[in-house]
Design a protein around this motif. Structure first.
Motif, PDB file in Angstrom:
ATOM      1  N   GLU A 111     -22.728 -19.054   6.968  1.00 31.59           N
ATOM      2  CA  GLU A 111     -23.670 -18.200   7.743  1.00 31.59           C
ATOM      3  C   GLU A 111     -24.847 -17.758   7.076  1.00 31.59           C
ATOM      4  O   GLU A 111     -25.938 -17.686   7.834  1.00 31.59           O
ATOM      5  CB  GLU A 111     -22.709 -16.885   7.785  1.00 31.59           C
ATOM      6  N   LEU A 112     -24.751 -17.634   5.915  1.00 32.88           N
ATOM      7  CA  LEU A 112     -26.112 -17.185   5.100  1.00 32.88           C
ATOM      8  C   LEU A 112     -27.154 -18.376   5.323  1.00 32.88           C
ATOM      9  O   LEU A 112     -28.411 -17.869   5.230  1.00 32.88           O
ATOM     10  CB  LEU A 112     -25.825 -17.130   3.659  1.00 32.88           C
ATOM     11  N   SER A 113     -26.795 -19.491   5.121  1.00 34.27           N
ATOM     12  CA  SER A 113     -27.737 -20.946   5.378  1.00 34.27           C
ATOM     13  C   SER A 113     -28.015 -21.065   7.107  1.00 34.27           C
ATOM     14  O   SER A 113     -28.590 -22.249   7.111  1.00 34.27           O
ATOM     15  CB  SER A 113     -27.377 -21.841   4.469  1.00 34.27           C
ATOM     16  N   TRP A 114     -27.177 -20.815   7.930  1.00 32.51           N
ATOM     17  CA  TRP A 114     -26.918 -21.105   9.148  1.00 32.51           C
ATOM     18  C   TRP A 114     -26.869 -22.506   9.128  1.00 32.51           C
ATOM     19  O   TRP A 114     -27.375 -23.302   9.729  1.00 32.51           O
ATOM     20  CB  TRP A 114     -28.228 -20.669   9.900  1.00 32.51           C
ATOM     21  N   SER A 115     -25.656 -22.914   8.741  1.00 37.78           N
ATOM     22  CA  SER A 115     -25.182 -24.414   8.454  1.00 37.78           C
ATOM     23  C   SER A 115     -26.379 -25.324   8.119  1.00 37.78           C
ATOM     24  O   SER A 115     -26.390 -26.521   8.414  1.00 37.78           O
ATOM     25  CB  SER A 115     -24.843 -24.920  10.007  1.00 37.78           C
ATOM     26  N   GLY A 116     -27.036 -24.671   6.861  1.00 34.91           N
ATOM     27  CA  GLY A 116     -27.796 -25.492   6.204  1.00 34.91           C
ATOM     28  C   GLY A 116     -29.235 -25.656   6.687  1.00 34.91           C
ATOM     29  O   GLY A 116     -30.281 -26.208   6.187  1.00 34.91           O
ATOM     30  N   GLN A 117     -29.467 -24.811   7.869  1.00 37.66           N
ATOM     31  CA  GLN A 117     -31.028 -24.782   8.366  1.00 37.66           C
ATOM     32  C   GLN A 117     -31.754 -23.971   7.652  1.00 37.66           C
ATOM     33  O   GLN A 117     -32.932 -23.961   7.910  1.00 37.66           O
ATOM     34  CB  GLN A 117     -30.830 -24.602   9.856  1.00 37.66           C
ATOM     35  N   GLU A 118     -31.255 -22.921   7.151  1.00 36.78           N
ATOM     36  CA  GLU A 118     -32.185 -22.132   6.481  1.00 36.78           C
ATOM     37  C   GLU A 118     -31.596 -21.617   4.834  1.00 36.78           C
ATOM     38  O   GLU A 118     -30.897 -20.779   4.582  1.00 36.78           O
ATOM     39  CB  GLU A 118     -31.913 -20.554   7.039  1.00 36.78           C
ATOM     40  N   PRO A 119     -31.983 -22.576   4.006  1.00 35.22           N
ATOM     41  CA  PRO A 119     -31.393 -22.381   2.703  1.00 35.22           C
ATOM     42  C   PRO A 119     -31.885 -21.251   1.906  1.00 35.22           C
ATOM     43  O   PRO A 119     -32.691 -20.760   2.278  1.00 35.22           O
ATOM     44  CB  PRO A 119     -32.300 -23.964   1.902  1.00 35.22           C
ATOM     45  N   LEU A 120     -30.988 -21.089   1.113  1.00 34.06           N
ATOM     46  CA  LEU A 120     -31.181 -19.747   0.255  1.00 34.06           C
ATOM     47  C   LEU A 120     -32.005 -20.189  -0.992  1.00 34.06           C
ATOM     48  O   LEU A 120     -31.767 -21.297  -1.746  1.00 34.06           O
ATOM     49  CB  LEU A 120     -29.998 -18.955  -0.071  1.00 34.06           C
ATOM     50  N   THR A 121     -32.723 -19.234  -1.588  1.00 34.81           N
ATOM     51  CA  THR A 121     -33.647 -19.313  -2.906  1.00 34.81           C
ATOM     52  C   THR A 121     -32.743 -18.671  -3.987  1.00 34.81           C
ATOM     53  O   THR A 121     -32.803 -17.360  -3.804  1.00 34.81           O
ATOM     54  CB  THR A 121     -35.089 -19.456  -2.822  1.00 34.81           C
ATOM     55  N   LEU A 122     -32.252 -19.081  -5.042  1.00 32.10           N
ATOM     56  CA  LEU A 122     -31.575 -18.379  -6.163  1.00 32.10           C
ATOM     57  C   LEU A 122     -32.747 -17.821  -7.003  1.00 32.10           C
ATOM     58  O   LEU A 122     -33.817 -18.255  -6.893  1.00 32.10           O
ATOM     59  CB  LEU A 122     -30.619 -19.050  -6.783  1.00 32.10           C
ATOM     60  N   ASP A 123     -32.453 -17.073  -7.917  1.00 31.11           N
ATOM     61  CA  ASP A 123     -33.439 -16.248  -8.786  1.00 31.11           C
ATOM     62  C   ASP A 123     -33.901 -17.490  -9.929  1.00 31.11           C
ATOM     63  O   ASP A 123     -35.375 -17.110 -10.151  1.00 31.11           O
ATOM     64  CB  ASP A 123     -32.726 -15.372  -9.668  1.00 31.11           C
ATOM     65  N   ASP A 124     -33.308 -18.519 -10.133  1.00 34.31           N
ATOM     66  CA  ASP A 124     -33.977 -19.498 -10.944  1.00 34.31           C
ATOM     67  C   ASP A 124     -34.669 -20.437 -10.218  1.00 34.31           C
ATOM     68  O   ASP A 124     -35.373 -21.361 -10.637  1.00 34.31           O
ATOM     69  CB  ASP A 124     -32.773 -20.083 -11.627  1.00 34.31           C
ATOM     70  N   GLY A 125     -35.154 -20.100  -9.039  1.00 35.24           N
ATOM     71  CA  GLY A 125     -35.882 -20.958  -8.181  1.00 35.24           C
ATOM     72  C   GLY A 125     -35.205 -22.106  -7.587  1.00 35.24           C
ATOM     73  O   GLY A 125     -35.924 -22.739  -6.431  1.00 35.24           O
ATOM     74  N   SER A 126     -34.010 -22.574  -7.582  1.00 32.30           N
ATOM     75  CA  SER A 126     -33.395 -23.555  -6.959  1.00 32.30           C
ATOM     76  C   SER A 126     -33.002 -23.053  -5.452  1.00 32.30           C
ATOM     77  O   SER A 126     -32.791 -21.901  -5.280  1.00 32.30           O
ATOM     78  CB  SER A 126     -32.219 -23.844  -7.777  1.00 32.30           C
ATOM     79  N   GLN A 127     -32.848 -23.954  -4.597  1.00 31.54           N
ATOM     80  CA  GLN A 127     -32.267 -23.667  -3.321  1.00 31.54           C
ATOM     81  C   GLN A 127     -31.036 -24.235  -2.847  1.00 31.54           C
ATOM     82  O   GLN A 127     -30.599 -25.559  -3.847  1.00 31.54           O
ATOM     83  CB  GLN A 127     -33.415 -24.275  -2.376  1.00 31.54           C
ATOM     84  N   ARG A 128     -30.262 -23.690  -2.229  1.00 31.26           N
ATOM     85  CA  ARG A 128     -28.905 -23.947  -1.924  1.00 31.26           C
ATOM     86  C   ARG A 128     -28.548 -23.601  -0.416  1.00 31.26           C
ATOM     87  O   ARG A 128     -28.989 -22.870   0.102  1.00 31.26           O
ATOM     88  CB  ARG A 128     -27.806 -23.308  -2.816  1.00 31.26           C
ATOM     89  N   SER A 129     -27.921 -24.487   0.161  1.00 32.73           N
ATOM     90  CA  SER A 129     -27.096 -24.538   1.356  1.00 32.73           C
ATOM     91  C   SER A 129     -25.471 -24.088   1.221  1.00 32.73           C
ATOM     92  O   SER A 129     -25.030 -23.382   1.669  1.00 32.73           O
ATOM     93  CB  SER A 129     -27.582 -25.399   2.519  1.00 32.73           C
ATOM     94  N   PHE A 130     -25.133 -25.276   0.177  1.00 30.45           N
ATOM     95  CA  PHE A 130     -23.727 -25.530   0.211  1.00 30.45           C
ATOM     96  C   PHE A 130     -23.726 -25.646  -1.587  1.00 30.45           C
ATOM     97  O   PHE A 130     -24.656 -25.710  -2.160  1.00 30.45           O
ATOM     98  CB  PHE A 130     -22.930 -26.435   0.957  1.00 30.45           C
ATOM     99  N   LEU A 131     -22.546 -25.451  -1.895  1.00 30.09           N
ATOM    100  CA  LEU A 131     -22.195 -25.402  -3.157  1.00 30.09           C
ATOM    101  C   LEU A 131     -22.249 -26.826  -3.766  1.00 30.09           C
ATOM    102  O   LEU A 131     -21.861 -27.733  -3.294  1.00 30.09           O
ATOM    103  CB  LEU A 131     -20.755 -25.009  -3.575  1.00 30.09           C
ATOM    104  N   GLU A 132     -23.002 -26.925  -4.998  1.00 35.58           N
ATOM    105  CA  GLU A 132     -23.108 -27.993  -5.874  1.00 35.58           C
ATOM    106  C   GLU A 132     -22.053 -28.281  -6.990  1.00 35.58           C
ATOM    107  O   GLU A 132     -21.901 -26.714  -7.512  1.00 35.58           O
ATOM    108  CB  GLU A 132     -24.647 -28.203  -6.403  1.00 35.58           C
ATOM    109  N   ASP A 133     -21.810 -29.161  -7.722  1.00 31.48           N
ATOM    110  CA  ASP A 133     -20.882 -29.091  -8.849  1.00 31.48           C
ATOM    111  C   ASP A 133     -21.641 -28.176  -9.950  1.00 31.48           C
ATOM    112  O   ASP A 133     -23.010 -28.270 -10.238  1.00 31.48           O
ATOM    113  CB  ASP A 133     -20.845 -30.543  -9.444  1.00 31.48           C
ATOM    114  N   GLY A 134     -20.854 -27.260 -10.635  1.00 30.66           N
ATOM    115  CA  GLY A 134     -21.464 -26.740 -11.620  1.00 30.66           C
ATOM    116  C   GLY A 134     -21.665 -25.221 -11.259  1.00 30.66           C
ATOM    117  O   GLY A 134     -22.143 -24.182 -12.027  1.00 30.66           O
TER     118      GLY A 134
END
Length: 412
Positions: A359-382
């Motif tokens: 929901e937060l990324s609306w199925s990847g269409q609206e990625p989130l920007t984390l405090d470290d500057g990286s962008q995420r839609s779904f979880l990455e390893d680590g």
């Protein structure tokens, strides 16, 4: 007041006293039932034995299983005994030697999960998912407002906070292909939920739990993360619903906050229209207060790699926990001590209160920007996800739930 000199605003004060199972000396140490008191854990069996309590036997087994089976009168009596001993100078010699700093313990799964059911009780979450998965149809299915929808999950993969989560592998069908492929999930998600721990006497096959009696079977509440592989889920869920996309891991917090500790957090439901069928219909509360089918004023925070990305409110949930338990048994299904049921994702109307990354990324269409500057839609390893929650307690106090955390490891 208590000789422990706890601050009045401590989330683990005498108004809370959540239960857990701990060990010292590492994860292989002897497991003991404890209660969180401020920044310490009280070894319950040792304290009760020193006080000459015959009931200490229910806390000797290294899990909450025996205590869960005792039922509401024993739970309430134990809470009163604890509050009395922790506030009485005369009991200091009994309590103080059995307090262990919380930083020196390893927490374990607090009870044996007998059965696990996950519900779908947020109208906002169900509407968002419906719009994403079925954009050409009505977001809510016709049955959604008539019954608490759920699925039977896998009890054996419920794990305690801090346990790593291995990325699941299975079938998925990429949108550009006609045939499925096999491999690790590429759309790994979370669902921020509350989990309700069932106790009291087991019910017989063919007997249901009436709504008026359901609350007596609810021992407590844990934070719960229903890890979800959205690509596996999307391919498999028609026509029978969630399976491998959900069954690989469910993380629960180590502290079980009792329903007695959450009495001040009860609120009316946001409104149910149409009115539920009679077996799900609770009695209204006095002066507009919470009735027998109540909600809970629990504030949740979702943190992704150290960035707070959402703050869902449990009071927005459409169905009450007592309605969920009643519906779970209406066909004659049994319940037994240690059953666990999840609320489903906690989401609100505001985008900042959505309880899943789908929901937060609306199925990847609206990625989130984390405090470290990286962008995420779904979880990455680590990646690490942590859930936290608080609720109002009596007289302006705060009830803490602790943390529910997990880190994603590569598929094997």
């Amino acid at each position: 007041m208590t000789w422990l000199d706890l601050p009045a605003d401590h989330p683990f004060g005498l108004h809370n006293l959540p239960y857990g199972v701990f060990s010292t000396g590492g994860p292989d140490g002897e497991r003991r039932v404890g209660v969180r008191v401020g920044d310490h854990v009280l070894d319950l069996a040792a304290c009760a034995e020193r006080a000459g309590m015959e009931s200490a036997v229910v806390w000797r087994g290294g899990s909450l299983d025996a205590f869960l089976a005792e039922g509401r009168p024993a739970w309430t009596a134990a809470r009163a005994w604890l509050q009395d001993h922790l506030s009485d100078d005369a009991a200091r010699d009994c309590v103080e030697p059995n307090l262990v700093p919380v930083g020196e313990v390893t927490m374990h799964l607090p009870f044996t999960v007998a059965d696990y059911v996950d519900f779908y009780a947020s109208e906002h979450h169900a509407t968002n998912v419906g719009r994403i998965f079925r954009p050409d149809s009505e977001p809510l299915t016709p049955n959604w407002k008539h019954l608490p929808i759920g699925y039977h999950g896998r009890a054996g993969t419920v794990v305690v906070s801090g346990t790593d989560v291995v990325r699941p592998t299975g079938q998925r069908r990429p949108p550009t292909q006609e045939a499925p492929v096999f491999g690790p999930s590429v759309r790994l998600d979370i669902e921020a939920e509350l989990g309700f721990v069932v106790g009291g006497p087991a019910t017989g096959l063919g007997r249901r739990v009436d709504l008026d009696d359901a609350d007596d079977h609810l021992f407590g509440v844990v934070l719960l993360n229903d890890w979800s592989a959205r690509d596996l889920q999307a391919w498999e869920y028609v026509p029978l619903g969630p399976f491998l996309g959900k069954s690989f891991a469910t993380t629960v917090g180590p502290w079980v906050v009792t329903t007695d500790a959450l009495r001040a957090a009860r609120v009316p439901l946001p409104g149910q229209d149409p009115e539920p069928l009679p077996y799900l219909r609770g009695r209204d509360g006095a002066d507009g207060g919470p009735g027998t089918a109540y909600g809970l004023d629990v504030h949740v925070e979702v943190e992704w790699n150290g960035t707070a990305v959402s703050r869902p409110e449990y009071r927005d949930m459409y169905w009450s926990p007592v309605q969920m338990l009643t519906h779970l048994t209406v066909n004659g299904a049994t319940i037994r001590p240690g059953d666990l049921f999840g609320s489903g994702t906690i989401s609100g109307a505001d985008p900042g209160t959505r309880g899943s990354f789908l929901e937060l990324s609306w199925s990847g269409q609206e990625p989130l920007t984390l405090d470290d500057g990286s962008q995420r839609s779904f979880l990455e390893d680590g990646d690490t996800v942590t859930l936290r929650a608080t609720a109002p307690g009596p007289d302006g106090s705060v009830v803490g739930f602790g943390e529910c955390t997990g880190t994603v490891r590569p598929a094997v």
